[in-house]
Design an enzyme around this catalytic site. Sequence first.
Site, mmCIF file in Angstrom:
data_model
loop_
_atom_site.group_PDB
_atom_site.id
_atom_site.type_symbol
_atom_site.label_atom_id
_atom_site.label_comp_id
_atom_site.label_asym_id
_atom_site.label_seq_id
_atom_site.Cartn_x
_atom_site.Cartn_y
_atom_site.Cartn_z
ATOM 1 C CD GLU A 157 -48.296 -52.506 14.275
ATOM 2 O OE1 GLU A 157 -48.848 -53.053 15.123
ATOM 3 O OE2 GLU A 157 -47.554 -53.045 13.552
ATOM 4 C CE LYS A 165 -49.077 -57.368 18.252
ATOM 5 N NZ LYS A 165 -48.630 -56.255 17.345
ATOM 6 C CG ASP A 191 -65.670 -60.235 24.668
ATOM 7 O OD1 ASP A 191 -64.334 -59.871 24.961
ATOM 8 O OD2 ASP A 191 -66.532 -60.687 25.729
ATOM 9 C CG HIS A 207 -43.828 -51.079 11.628
ATOM 10 N ND1 HIS A 207 -44.915 -51.503 11.897
ATOM 11 C CD2 HIS A 207 -43.268 -50.558 12.609
ATOM 12 C CE1 HIS A 207 -45.323 -51.097 13.094
ATOM 13 N NE2 HIS A 207 -44.149 -50.548 13.589
HETATM 14 C C1 MEV Z 1 -46.309 -56.801 14.514
HETATM 15 O O1 MEV Z 1 -47.455 -56.247 14.949
HETATM 16 C C2 MEV Z 1 -46.634 -58.309 13.851
HETATM 17 C C3 MEV Z 1 -45.441 -59.367 13.523
HETATM 18 O O2 MEV Z 1 -44.619 -59.065 14.637
HETATM 19 C C4 MEV Z 1 -45.952 -60.493 13.251
HETATM 20 C C5 MEV Z 1 -44.978 -61.643 12.697
HETATM 21 O O3 MEV Z 1 -43.913 -61.521 13.226
HETATM 22 O O4 MEV Z 1 -45.439 -62.623 12.156
HETATM 23 C C6 MEV Z 1 -44.884 -58.589 12.377
#
Ligand code: MEV
Length: 396
Positions: free
Chosen positions: A76, A273, A289, A384
């Site tokens: 990404e 995430k 790892d 994005h």
């Molecule tokens: C996408 O790869 C990551 C996000 O969803 C993180 C977030 O929502 O804080 C944009």
Amino acid sequence: MALTSAVQGFAKLSLEEKINILSEFSDLNEDDLNLLKKYRELPDFLELENNIGPFKIATNFLVNGKDYFVPMELEEPSVVAAASRIAKLVRAEGGFKGEYLDSKMIGQLQLLDVKNICSEGTMHRSEDECIEEVKEKLLEKKEEILKIANESNKIIFELGGGARDIELREIETERGKNLVLHLIVDTLDAMGANVINTMLEAITPIVTDITGGRYCLRIISNFADKRIVSVTAKIKVENLAIGNYSGEKVANGILDAYALAKTDIYRASTHNKGCMNGIGAVVLATGNDWRAIEAGVHSYAARTKYTSITELSVENGFLVGKIEIPMAIASIGGATNSKKARLAMKILRVKNAKELGVVVASVGLANNLGALSALGSEGIQKGHMRMHEEFIKLGK
Ligand code: MEV
């Protein structure tokens, strides 16, 4: 040329110019450059977001006063761009500051049926009494147990690491009470799984001799809550401005988004995430790892109730961010010895696992701030999707 990762317009330079800058910064040799080239010859190579071969490169990172170009291995491109953008803003306030709060790993030895075996020929009346006696015996023999553990890995011991302590935990399971011995080990620059698993197997005979117990699993715990890295950063609120959104508006958006992550698991998972986007990419580039680190981070986030792994606030005109996570990362051993990983380490110019862990956590914090500043203002899709479209176009 001054050694800095804050190169104005780096992303717009030609591939050759970027590689020349990196070569000088990280003292790359012909073998290194050939390795990068081989990766670029692979059919799916796209010259997107500072992709120089196996990795894309994030810029502007200043961590504990040292400059880093950060190799990131992920699909990404917007993640790399976001990390570089935030690193630039953090850099203006002195950069990321981080340290390891402790750096020990934990191995678990599972003891079962302690009551039955302990009771044989003794006068114990309750399971609790029996387990207390077994625990006392184990603690009395602690030094002997540690010595056996350390003899199983002389190298790490001689380098100043090794088994340091034992802790005993009683756990009620659906199959009865377990007594779990935790072996606490300083694994230095290694991730620790091999060192610890070997040690656990080596101490099993003495432990079962002392306890009379049956044993089952002997394995490292990925909930590495004694190997915690903590990183802080701040950004002047006015510098957070994006498009038509003032810095203050963006900061407020960040705080609103953070408040939801603190209390709502559906949001916290995605919030974390976003941190793992950066963390996983550097972990992978350096041959570490990533599953172990991911497991550690999420279990740490859930240690009381699953929540955000970052803490964010606005203080005196600054957005202040902190990340605190387990970071069982290695600079030696396993796949960190691969050519690609050694090259990533060379680009980073890191000297040891602790330095690497602090950089990795800094990237995680940067990606969290990058995501929240977009989500709390113009939305994530604009940046994005722009990169995604470029990706599709180049891939055709
Ligand atoms: C996408 O790869 C990551 C996000 O969803 C993180 C977030 O929502 O804080 C944009």
